[in-house]
Design a protein around this motif. Structure first.
Motif, PDB file in Angstrom:
ATOM      1  N   THR A   1      34.329   7.481 -36.893  1.00 41.50           N
ATOM      2  CA  THR A   1      33.069   7.595 -37.636  1.00 41.50           C
ATOM      3  C   THR A   1      32.567   6.236 -38.124  1.00 41.50           C
ATOM      4  OG1 THR A   1      34.063   9.613 -38.453  1.00 41.50           O
ATOM      5  CG2 THR A   1      31.939   9.045 -39.377  1.00 41.50           C
ATOM      6  N   HIS A   2      33.527   5.384 -38.496  1.00 42.57           N
ATOM      7  CA  HIS A   2      33.126   4.054 -38.988  1.00 42.57           C
ATOM      8  C   HIS A   2      33.849   2.977 -38.161  1.00 42.57           C
ATOM      9  CE1 HIS A   2      33.021   6.864 -42.491  1.00 42.57           C
ATOM     10  NE2 HIS A   2      31.790   6.390 -42.528  1.00 42.57           N
ATOM     11  N   PRO A   3      33.558   2.902 -36.861  1.00 42.09           N
ATOM     12  CA  PRO A   3      34.343   2.019 -35.993  1.00 42.09           C
ATOM     13  C   PRO A   3      34.221   0.541 -36.355  1.00 42.09           C
ATOM     14  CG  PRO A   3      32.419   2.867 -34.831  1.00 42.09           C
ATOM     15  CD  PRO A   3      32.498   3.611 -36.116  1.00 42.09           C
ATOM     16  N   GLY A   4      33.009   0.128 -36.751  1.00 39.76           N
ATOM     17  CA  GLY A   4      32.810  -1.286 -37.058  1.00 39.76           C
ATOM     18  C   GLY A   4      33.610  -1.689 -38.285  1.00 39.76           C
ATOM     19  N   VAL A   5      33.546  -0.874 -39.324  1.00 33.94           N
ATOM     20  CA  VAL A   5      34.281  -1.183 -40.559  1.00 33.94           C
ATOM     21  C   VAL A   5      35.786  -1.170 -40.262  1.00 33.94           C
ATOM     22  CG1 VAL A   5      34.743  -0.451 -42.934  1.00 33.94           C
ATOM     23  CG2 VAL A   5      32.458  -0.196 -41.973  1.00 33.94           C
ATOM     24  N   PHE A   6      36.239  -0.173 -39.485  1.00 38.34           N
ATOM     25  CA  PHE A   6      37.664  -0.103 -39.160  1.00 38.34           C
ATOM     26  C   PHE A   6      38.104  -1.361 -38.409  1.00 38.34           C
ATOM     27  CE2 PHE A   6      41.012   0.557 -36.100  1.00 38.34           C
ATOM     28  CZ  PHE A   6      42.035   1.029 -36.908  1.00 38.34           C
ATOM     29  N   ASN A   7      37.345  -1.734 -37.377  1.00 34.57           N
ATOM     30  CA  ASN A   7      37.728  -2.911 -36.582  1.00 34.57           C
ATOM     31  C   ASN A   7      37.790  -4.159 -37.453  1.00 34.57           C
ATOM     32  OD1 ASN A   7      38.008  -1.614 -34.111  1.00 34.57           O
ATOM     33  ND2 ASN A   7      35.863  -1.859 -33.560  1.00 34.57           N
ATOM     34  N   GLU A   8      36.767  -4.338 -38.274  1.00 32.14           N
ATOM     35  CA  GLU A   8      36.750  -5.531 -39.137  1.00 32.14           C
ATOM     36  C   GLU A   8      37.912  -5.489 -40.129  1.00 32.14           C
ATOM     37  OE1 GLU A   8      33.194  -7.878 -40.285  1.00 32.14           O
ATOM     38  OE2 GLU A   8      32.368  -5.867 -40.466  1.00 32.14           O
ATOM     39  N   ALA A   9      38.190  -4.301 -40.655  1.00 30.17           N
ATOM     40  CA  ALA A   9      39.247  -4.176 -41.670  1.00 30.17           C
ATOM     41  C   ALA A   9      40.612  -4.513 -41.081  1.00 30.17           C
ATOM     42  CB  ALA A   9      39.253  -2.751 -42.238  1.00 30.17           C
ATOM     43  N   LEU A  10      40.876  -4.009 -39.881  1.00 31.54           N
ATOM     44  CA  LEU A  10      42.193  -4.258 -39.286  1.00 31.54           C
ATOM     45  C   LEU A  10      42.360  -5.742 -38.932  1.00 31.54           C
ATOM     46  CD1 LEU A  10      44.823  -2.929 -38.498  1.00 31.54           C
ATOM     47  CD2 LEU A  10      43.864  -2.422 -36.254  1.00 31.54           C
ATOM     48  N   MET A  11      41.309  -6.336 -38.394  1.00 33.37           N
ATOM     49  CA  MET A  11      41.395  -7.765 -38.052  1.00 33.37           C
ATOM     50  C   MET A  11      41.518  -8.610 -39.318  1.00 33.37           C
ATOM     51  SD  MET A  11      38.919  -8.232 -34.739  1.00 33.37           S
ATOM     52  CE  MET A  11      37.450  -7.453 -35.370  1.00 33.37           C
ATOM     53  N   GLU A  12      40.811  -8.171 -40.378  1.00 36.63           N
ATOM     54  CA  GLU A  12      40.877  -8.906 -41.646  1.00 36.63           C
ATOM     55  C   GLU A  12      42.283  -8.820 -42.236  1.00 36.63           C
ATOM     56  OE1 GLU A  12      38.301 -10.512 -42.737  1.00 36.63           O
ATOM     57  OE2 GLU A  12      38.438 -10.744 -44.911  1.00 36.63           O
ATOM     58  N   CYS A  13      42.894  -7.647 -42.105  1.00 36.64           N
ATOM     59  CA  CYS A  13      44.257  -7.463 -42.622  1.00 36.64           C
ATOM     60  C   CYS A  13      45.208  -8.413 -41.870  1.00 36.64           C
ATOM     61  CB  CYS A  13      44.665  -5.999 -42.441  1.00 36.64           C
ATOM     62  SG  CYS A  13      46.312  -5.657 -43.063  1.00 36.64           S
ATOM     63  N   GLY A  14      45.038  -8.508 -40.558  1.00 39.24           N
ATOM     64  CA  GLY A  14      45.894  -9.401 -39.774  1.00 39.24           C
ATOM     65  C   GLY A  14      45.639 -10.867 -40.101  1.00 39.24           C
ATOM     66  N   ALA A  15      44.372 -11.207 -40.364  1.00 40.04           N
ATOM     67  CA  ALA A  15      44.019 -12.614 -40.594  1.00 40.04           C
ATOM     68  C   ALA A  15      44.417 -13.078 -41.997  1.00 40.04           C
ATOM     69  CB  ALA A  15      42.523 -12.809 -40.392  1.00 40.04           C
ATOM     70  N   THR A  16      44.395 -12.176 -42.971  1.00 42.82           N
ATOM     71  CA  THR A  16      44.601 -12.632 -44.359  1.00 42.82           C
ATOM     72  C   THR A  16      45.876 -12.105 -45.011  1.00 42.82           C
ATOM     73  OG1 THR A  16      43.324 -10.793 -45.290  1.00 42.82           O
ATOM     74  CG2 THR A  16      42.094 -12.785 -44.742  1.00 42.82           C
ATOM     75  N   VAL A  17      46.422 -10.986 -44.536  1.00 40.34           N
ATOM     76  CA  VAL A  17      47.616 -10.403 -45.170  1.00 40.34           C
ATOM     77  C   VAL A  17      48.810 -10.407 -44.214  1.00 40.34           C
ATOM     78  CG1 VAL A  17      48.590  -8.327 -46.245  1.00 40.34           C
ATOM     79  CG2 VAL A  17      46.219  -8.964 -46.704  1.00 40.34           C
ATOM     80  N   CYS A  18      48.636  -9.782 -43.059  1.00 40.93           N
ATOM     81  CA  CYS A  18      49.748  -9.711 -42.103  1.00 40.93           C
ATOM     82  C   CYS A  18      49.681 -10.938 -41.197  1.00 40.93           C
ATOM     83  CB  CYS A  18      49.650  -8.424 -41.286  1.00 40.93           C
ATOM     84  SG  CYS A  18      51.124  -8.120 -40.303  1.00 40.93           S
ATOM     85  N   THR A  19      49.822 -12.103 -41.801  1.00 43.40           N
ATOM     86  CA  THR A  19      49.651 -13.341 -41.034  1.00 43.40           C
ATOM     87  C   THR A  19      50.894 -13.614 -40.188  1.00 43.40           C
ATOM     88  OG1 THR A  19      50.497 -14.654 -42.843  1.00 43.40           O
ATOM     89  CG2 THR A  19      48.125 -14.322 -42.779  1.00 43.40           C
ATOM     90  N   LYS A  20      50.749 -14.529 -39.245  1.00 39.08           N
ATOM     91  CA  LYS A  20      51.819 -14.827 -38.298  1.00 39.08           C
ATOM     92  C   LYS A  20      53.112 -15.229 -39.015  1.00 39.08           C
ATOM     93  CE  LYS A  20      51.140 -16.908 -33.786  1.00 39.08           C
ATOM     94  NZ  LYS A  20      50.339 -17.894 -33.087  1.00 39.08           N
ATOM     95  N   THR A  21      53.004 -16.210 -39.912  1.00 39.87           N
ATOM     96  CA  THR A  21      54.233 -16.763 -40.492  1.00 39.87           C
ATOM     97  C   THR A  21      54.537 -16.272 -41.901  1.00 39.87           C
ATOM     98  OG1 THR A  21      52.903 -18.675 -41.045  1.00 39.87           O
ATOM     99  CG2 THR A  21      54.318 -18.874 -39.114  1.00 39.87           C
ATOM    100  N   HIS A  22      53.510 -15.866 -42.674  1.00 42.37           N
ATOM    101  CA  HIS A  22      53.774 -15.456 -44.061  1.00 42.37           C
ATOM    102  C   HIS A  22      53.103 -14.134 -44.397  1.00 42.37           C
ATOM    103  CE1 HIS A  22      54.341 -19.895 -44.240  1.00 42.37           C
ATOM    104  NE2 HIS A  22      55.423 -19.490 -44.880  1.00 42.37           N
ATOM    105  N   PRO A  23      53.557 -13.040 -43.808  1.00 44.51           N
ATOM    106  CA  PRO A  23      52.920 -11.763 -44.159  1.00 44.51           C
ATOM    107  C   PRO A  23      53.140 -11.424 -45.633  1.00 44.51           C
ATOM    108  CG  PRO A  23      54.888 -11.429 -42.802  1.00 44.51           C
ATOM    109  CD  PRO A  23      54.634 -12.894 -42.823  1.00 44.51           C
ATOM    110  N   VAL A  24      52.052 -11.039 -46.313  1.00 42.05           N
ATOM    111  CA  VAL A  24      52.145 -10.728 -47.747  1.00 42.05           C
ATOM    112  C   VAL A  24      52.235  -9.207 -47.886  1.00 42.05           C
ATOM    113  CG1 VAL A  24      51.156 -11.248 -50.012  1.00 42.05           C
ATOM    114  CG2 VAL A  24      50.575 -12.679 -48.053  1.00 42.05           C
ATOM    115  N   CYS A  25      53.414  -8.680 -47.591  1.00 44.10           N
ATOM    116  CA  CYS A  25      53.578  -7.225 -47.510  1.00 44.10           C
ATOM    117  C   CYS A  25      53.266  -6.534 -48.840  1.00 44.10           C
ATOM    118  CB  CYS A  25      54.989  -6.887 -47.038  1.00 44.10           C
ATOM    119  SG  CYS A  25      55.338  -7.605 -45.422  1.00 44.10           S
TER     120      CYS A  25
END
Ligand code: SF4
Length: 337
Positions: free
Chosen positions: A170-194
């Motif tokens: 229903t909200h594909p754009g928001v979902f896509n942005e949210a998941l990428m944002e989570c990967g870029a700012t929280v679940c980062t490559k070297t320092h995931p902030v779980c």
């Protein structure tokens, strides 16, 4: 019924999304420009270019009517100039025939599956999933995927069916942005902030403490190469030639002429003046720049072999130079002034 993890993710995004310029008063145009600029470029690098672009070309109409030389000049420094040409061409198409679906977007030059999915979902709410490195990392950790991915392509294929479990139709754009944002700012490559992650309750890597080893990719072999270049300044014009290094861009970039071993033998007076390093893919190039003493004439046949031309240094900004050579030339000119 919506997956509870998806609801968490979207609620988190609404609260914590970075305030990026294309998210303020969003428009189809801002989405398209940001997606073109973000191909092969990080957000912090492209931000000033995006701001300037919006001042110079505030709409599809303004961009479509601008001459390509002005478009390339505003893009200058961002690299991969083919993107600017494709974005310009896209605007010229869009003002006559808006392209609004994933399938139509895929037919446009310069738009691959990722960009088409991002534009179609964010700007036109079409339920297509965007899969980038951030999405792959988050999903691999959620599922504690322990096998080594042999390439990004195999990882993308692997992730697709799992992503369906979370995808918000229903909200594909928001979902896509949210998941990428989570990967870029929280679940980062070297320092995931779980501790701050909206997907923590669903995450197997978090539960098993395997975040630092997941996901794994087969490492490409690192290569080292040497190049030798000629620096030849004559009456405030610099000798530049089409690049000899193959890149993904189809725009021919200009660089300082490359000296083959034979040519270096023909010019024993060459003196090294600068060494720079650049990286393309998995190869690091160490490039040494040489100049000739003013008393030594450069053979005309070499200039022809290189297909080189003299370009006035005051107008270099108007030509598509490769990023590293642009920086090195600037550094040398500054040291000479
Ligand atoms: S809990 Fe940690 S490892 Fe799992 S998705 Fe969130 S940030 Fe990544």
């Amino acid at each position: 019924m919506q997956n509870p993890a998806t609801l968490n993710l979207i609620a988190w995004f609404k609260q914590h999304a970075r305030r990026l310029p294309w998210r303020q008063n969003p428009s189809v145009y801002k989405t398209v420009v940001s997606e073109f600029m973000l191909q092969q470029t990080q957000i912090k690098t492209m931000l000033p270019y995006f701001e300037r672009w919006m001042q110079e070309f505030p709409s599809f109409q303004a961009l479509a009517q601008a001459p390509l030389t002005s478009v390339l000049a505003v893009w200058s420094g961002l690299g991969y100039y083919t993107r600017a040409k494709h974005l310009h061409a896209f605007a010229q198409t869009f003002i006559h025939r808006p392209v609004t679906t994933y399938a139509e977007l895929l037919t446009c030059p310069g738009i691959g599956p990722y960009t088409a999915a991002a534009i179609a979902s964010i700007a036109f709410n079409e339920p297509v999933m965007t899969i980038d490195g951030n999405v792959i990392r988050v999903l691999a950790r959620l599922l504690n995927h322990s096998e080594v991915f042999t390439s990004q392509a195999t990882a993308r294929t692997w992730v697709q069916p799992y992503l369906q479990r979370y995808f918000d139709q229903t909200h594909p754009g928001v979902f896509n942005e949210a998941l990428m944002e989570c990967g870029a700012t929280v679940c980062t490559k070297t320092h995931p902030v779980c501790s701050q992650c909206p997907l923590r309750v669903d995450c197997q890597a978090f539960q098993l403490h395997t975040q630092s080893t997941c996901p794994q990719f087969l490492k490409a072999k690192e290569l080292q190469k040497q190049k030798h270049r000629l620096w030849h300044l004559n009456a405030n014009a610099l000798l530049l030639a089409p690049s000899t290094i193959a890149t993904r861009t189809s725009v021919t970039l200009l660089e300082l002429p490359e000296l083959s071993p034979d040519q270096r033998t023909q010019l024993p007076e060459l003196q090294p003046i600068f060494t720079g390093k650049r990286r393309i893919g998995n190869t690091t190039y160490t490039e040494t720049l040489y100049s000739l003493p003013p008393s030594v004439a450069l053979p005309t046949k070499l200039i022809h072999q290189w297909k080189a031309q003299w370009l006035p240094i005051k107008a270099l900004n108007q030509y598509p130079l490769s990023g590293p050579h642009k920086r090195w030339i600037q550094a040398i000119l500054t040291s000479l002034s």
